[in-house]
Write an enzyme that holds these catalytic residues in place. Structure first.
Site, PDB file in Angstrom:
ATOM      1  N   ASN A 105       1.238  -0.931  -0.154  1.00 44.11           N
ATOM      2  CA  ASN A 105      -0.155   0.128   0.285  1.00 44.11           C
ATOM      3  C   ASN A 105       0.886   1.259  -0.154  1.00 44.11           C
ATOM      4  O   ASN A 105       2.267   1.582   0.475  1.00 44.11           O
ATOM      5  CB  ASN A 105      -0.969  -0.224   0.963  1.00 44.11           C
ATOM      6  CG  ASN A 105      -1.477  -1.324   1.221  1.00 44.11           C
ATOM      7  OD1 ASN A 105      -1.612  -1.472   0.110  1.00 44.11           O
ATOM      8  ND2 ASN A 105      -2.833  -1.820   2.261  1.00 44.11           N
ATOM      9  N   HIS A 122       5.555  -0.854  -3.005  1.00 39.82           N
ATOM     10  CA  HIS A 122       5.757  -0.075  -3.781  1.00 39.82           C
ATOM     11  C   HIS A 122       5.361   2.017  -3.703  1.00 39.82           C
ATOM     12  O   HIS A 122       5.226   2.135  -4.368  1.00 39.82           O
ATOM     13  CB  HIS A 122       3.893  -0.007  -4.095  1.00 39.82           C
ATOM     14  CG  HIS A 122       3.883  -1.860  -4.572  1.00 39.82           C
ATOM     15  ND1 HIS A 122       2.848  -2.619  -5.055  1.00 39.82           N
ATOM     16  CD2 HIS A 122       4.671  -2.656  -5.569  1.00 39.82           C
ATOM     17  CE1 HIS A 122       2.918  -3.876  -5.230  1.00 39.82           C
ATOM     18  NE2 HIS A 122       4.188  -3.968  -5.340  1.00 39.82           N
ATOM     19  N   CYS A 153      16.649  21.733  -8.442  1.00 38.96           N
ATOM     20  CA  CYS A 153      17.299  21.592  -9.676  1.00 38.96           C
ATOM     21  C   CYS A 153      15.996  21.492 -10.903  1.00 38.96           C
ATOM     22  O   CYS A 153      16.313  22.261 -11.971  1.00 38.96           O
ATOM     23  CB  CYS A 153      17.685  20.363 -10.195  1.00 38.96           C
ATOM     24  SG  CYS A 153      16.202  19.269 -10.465  1.00 38.96           S
ATOM     25  N   THR A 191      -4.762  -8.669  -0.333  1.00 34.51           N
ATOM     26  CA  THR A 191      -4.074  -8.974  -0.645  1.00 34.51           C
ATOM     27  C   THR A 191      -4.204  -9.621  -1.679  1.00 34.51           C
ATOM     28  O   THR A 191      -4.472 -11.267  -1.401  1.00 34.51           O
ATOM     29  CB  THR A 191      -2.530  -8.889  -0.790  1.00 34.51           C
ATOM     30  OG1 THR A 191      -2.066  -8.854  -2.368  1.00 34.51           O
ATOM     31  CG2 THR A 191      -1.673 -10.255  -0.010  1.00 34.51           C
ATOM     32  N   SER A 192      -4.474  -9.096  -3.078  1.00 39.39           N
ATOM     33  CA  SER A 192      -5.203 -10.287  -3.755  1.00 39.39           C
ATOM     34  C   SER A 192      -3.761 -11.821  -4.868  1.00 39.39           C
ATOM     35  O   SER A 192      -4.418 -12.515  -4.316  1.00 39.39           O
ATOM     36  CB  SER A 192      -5.798  -9.624  -5.060  1.00 39.39           C
ATOM     37  OG  SER A 192      -4.770  -8.736  -5.362  1.00 39.39           O
ATOM     38  N   ALA A 234     -10.753  -7.351   8.079  1.00 43.76           N
ATOM     39  CA  ALA A 234      -9.109  -7.294   7.827  1.00 43.76           C
ATOM     40  C   ALA A 234      -9.310  -6.512   9.299  1.00 43.76           C
ATOM     41  O   ALA A 234      -8.933  -6.592  10.368  1.00 43.76           O
ATOM     42  CB  ALA A 234      -8.246  -6.638   7.552  1.00 43.76           C
TER      43      ALA A 234
HETATM   44  P1  OAD Z   1      -6.119  -5.571  -4.547  1.00 43.75           P
HETATM   45  O1  OAD Z   1      -6.871  -4.435  -4.972  1.00 43.75           O
HETATM   46  O2  OAD Z   1      -5.413  -6.637  -5.886  1.00 43.75           O
HETATM   47  O3  OAD Z   1      -6.945  -7.278  -3.664  1.00 43.75           O
HETATM   48  C1  OAD Z   1      -7.390  -6.408  -2.495  1.00 43.75           C
HETATM   49  C2  OAD Z   1      -7.303  -8.418  -1.879  1.00 43.75           C
HETATM   50  O4  OAD Z   1      -8.314  -7.291  -0.373  1.00 43.75           O
HETATM   51  C3  OAD Z   1      -8.818  -8.260  -2.369  1.00 43.75           C
HETATM   52  O5  OAD Z   1      -8.498  -9.845  -2.202  1.00 43.75           O
HETATM   53  C4  OAD Z   1      -9.891  -8.747  -1.866  1.00 43.75           C
HETATM   54  O6  OAD Z   1     -10.274  -9.950  -1.416  1.00 43.75           O
HETATM   55  C5  OAD Z   1      -9.257  -8.083  -0.182  1.00 43.75           C
HETATM   56  N1  OAD Z   1     -10.619  -7.368   0.939  1.00 43.75           N
HETATM   57  C6  OAD Z   1     -10.846  -6.214   0.074  1.00 43.75           C
HETATM   58  N2  OAD Z   1     -11.346  -6.019   1.546  1.00 43.75           N
HETATM   59  C7  OAD Z   1     -11.524  -6.450   2.642  1.00 43.75           C
HETATM   60  C8  OAD Z   1     -11.446  -6.540   3.534  1.00 43.75           C
HETATM   61  N3  OAD Z   1     -11.960  -5.446   4.220  1.00 43.75           N
HETATM   62  N4  OAD Z   1     -11.098  -7.374   4.545  1.00 43.75           N
HETATM   63  C9  OAD Z   1      -9.481  -7.936   4.060  1.00 43.75           C
HETATM   64  N5  OAD Z   1      -9.613  -9.048   3.075  1.00 43.75           N
HETATM   65  C10 OAD Z   1      -9.745  -7.392   2.511  1.00 43.75           C
HETATM   66  O7  OAD Z   1      -4.710  -5.004  -3.674  1.00 43.75           O
HETATM   67  P2  OAD Z   1      -3.758  -5.858  -4.116  1.00 43.75           P
HETATM   68  O8  OAD Z   1      -3.756  -7.353  -3.618  1.00 43.75           O
HETATM   69  O9  OAD Z   1      -2.609  -4.729  -2.871  1.00 43.75           O
HETATM   70  O10 OAD Z   1       0.202  -1.282  -7.101  1.00 43.75           O
HETATM   71  O11 OAD Z   1      -2.707  -5.004  -5.492  1.00 43.75           O
HETATM   72  C11 OAD Z   1      -1.948  -5.340  -5.062  1.00 43.75           C
HETATM   73  C12 OAD Z   1      -1.338  -3.827  -6.332  1.00 43.75           C
HETATM   74  O12 OAD Z   1      -2.316  -4.162  -7.574  1.00 43.75           O
HETATM   75  C13 OAD Z   1      -1.028  -2.632  -5.671  1.00 43.75           C
HETATM   76  O13 OAD Z   1      -0.425  -2.434  -4.816  1.00 43.75           O
HETATM   77  C14 OAD Z   1      -0.970  -1.229  -7.336  1.00 43.75           C
HETATM   78  C15 OAD Z   1      -2.082  -2.885  -7.608  1.00 43.75           C
HETATM   79  O14 OAD Z   1      -1.474  -2.681  -8.462  1.00 43.75           O
HETATM   80  C16 OAD Z   1       0.832  -0.142  -7.429  1.00 43.75           C
HETATM   81  O15 OAD Z   1       0.029   0.622  -7.603  1.00 43.75           O
HETATM   82  C17 OAD Z   1       1.947  -0.361  -8.355  1.00 43.75           C
END
Ligand code: OAD
Length: 242
Positions: A105, A122, A153, A191-192, A234
């Site tokens: 995040n 990230h 600069c 995280t997904s 969470a």
């Molecule tokens: P995602 O949006 O891909 O996944 C979010 C995850 O959180 C999913 O598996 C949901 O099921 C879960 N979720 C949602 N709400 C929740 C809650 N209240 N409690 C528990 N789980 C919950 O987000 P990230 O895995 O963080 O990169 O994505 C990874 C990266 O992809 C990010 O850091 C970003 C994005 O492109 C950059 O910006 C560089």
């Protein structure tokens, strides 16, 4: 099949006897603070194209558009606060002698909750980087004037974010892999599990013998290799672990 309550007891028992915990978080931990996730029904990548907004090519093509998008996100995140899950991880940092938090995040909510032993792999939406001299500075202007320039600069500033197609800071990667290889318990929260390199972190910890717990609303590619899957929000599940 064990009930969720007894699964929580199992995780609590593990945590009670370990001194070494590593945590990996994603957008789901901040969802309960009102920060949109990237994937899923209301995810940012439903309405926006990552290749238009979160790549070095997009910024080279149209820095104004990219900054407008980041300004919109900065405005949104500026009104949000850490939730009980963020605060519980800050408390874990104080309790466990060996603790490291790896977050994907960029919202700064872990720091706002008090976490200090962390790698923001990230980047950080509250930092900017000069495209000419490379200087990284904190910038909390909301909105940030478009197009912002470097005080040193005069070069064009960009968000200090790791975009698609870019590599993570070597120091963050080294620190993260060390924490994954050395931990006894790994918590994977919200995280997904499909964006690399974080998608490879659970197997690394598994290989090293860690007990792995996933906390997520849904199943993910990590679910099949973790020891315990806790399905839920969470902000509700994580505080129950301490
Ligand atoms: P995602 O949006 O891909 O996944 C979010 C995850 O959180 C999913 O598996 C949901 O099921 C879960 N979720 C949602 N709400 C929740 C809650 N209240 N409690 C528990 N789980 C919950 O987000 P990230 O895995 O963080 O990169 O994505 C990874 C990266 O992809 C990010 O850091 C970003 C994005 O492109 C950059 O910006 C560089």
């Amino acid at each position: 099949m064990a009930s969720c309550a007894s699964k929580i007891c199992e995780v609590k028992a593990r945590l009670a006897t370990t001194g070494s915990v590593t945590v990996l978080t994603g957008a789901g931990i901040s969802a309960d603070s009102g920060v949109p996730t990237f994937r899923g029904a209301d995810g940012l990548w439903r309405n926006f194209k990552a290749e238009d907004l979160a790549t070095p090519e997009a910024f080279a093509r149209d820095p104004r558009l990219v900054w407008e998008w980041y300004n919109w996100r900065r405005e949104l995140i500026a009104t949000k606060h850490p939730n009980p899950a963020h605060y519980t991880l800050a408390e874990m940092e104080r309790r466990f002698p060996r603790f490291w938090l790896i977050t994907q995040n960029v919202d700064g909510l872990h720091r706002a909750a008090g976490s200090r032993k962390l790698s923001e792999i990230h980047g950080d939406i509250w930092k900017v980087r000069c495209t000419r001299c490379g200087a990284v500075t904190e910038n909390r202007d909301v909105p940030i004037p478009i197009l912002p320039s470097c005080a040193g600069c005069g070069g064009l500033l960009r968000p200090h974010i790791v975009w698609f197609g870019e590599t993570l800071a070597a120091e963050d990667l080294a620190r993260s892999f060390a924490a994954l290889q050395q931990c006894e318990v790994l918590l994977i929260i919200g995280t997904s599990g499909i964006v690399y390199p974080a998608a490879s972190f659970a197997p690394v910890a598994k290989q090293a013998g860690a007990f792995i717990v996933e906390i997520n609303l849904d199943a993910t590619p990590n679910s099949s290799l973790v020891d315990v899957s806790l399905r839920g929000r969470a902000s509700e599940v994580v505080p129950e672990l301490l």
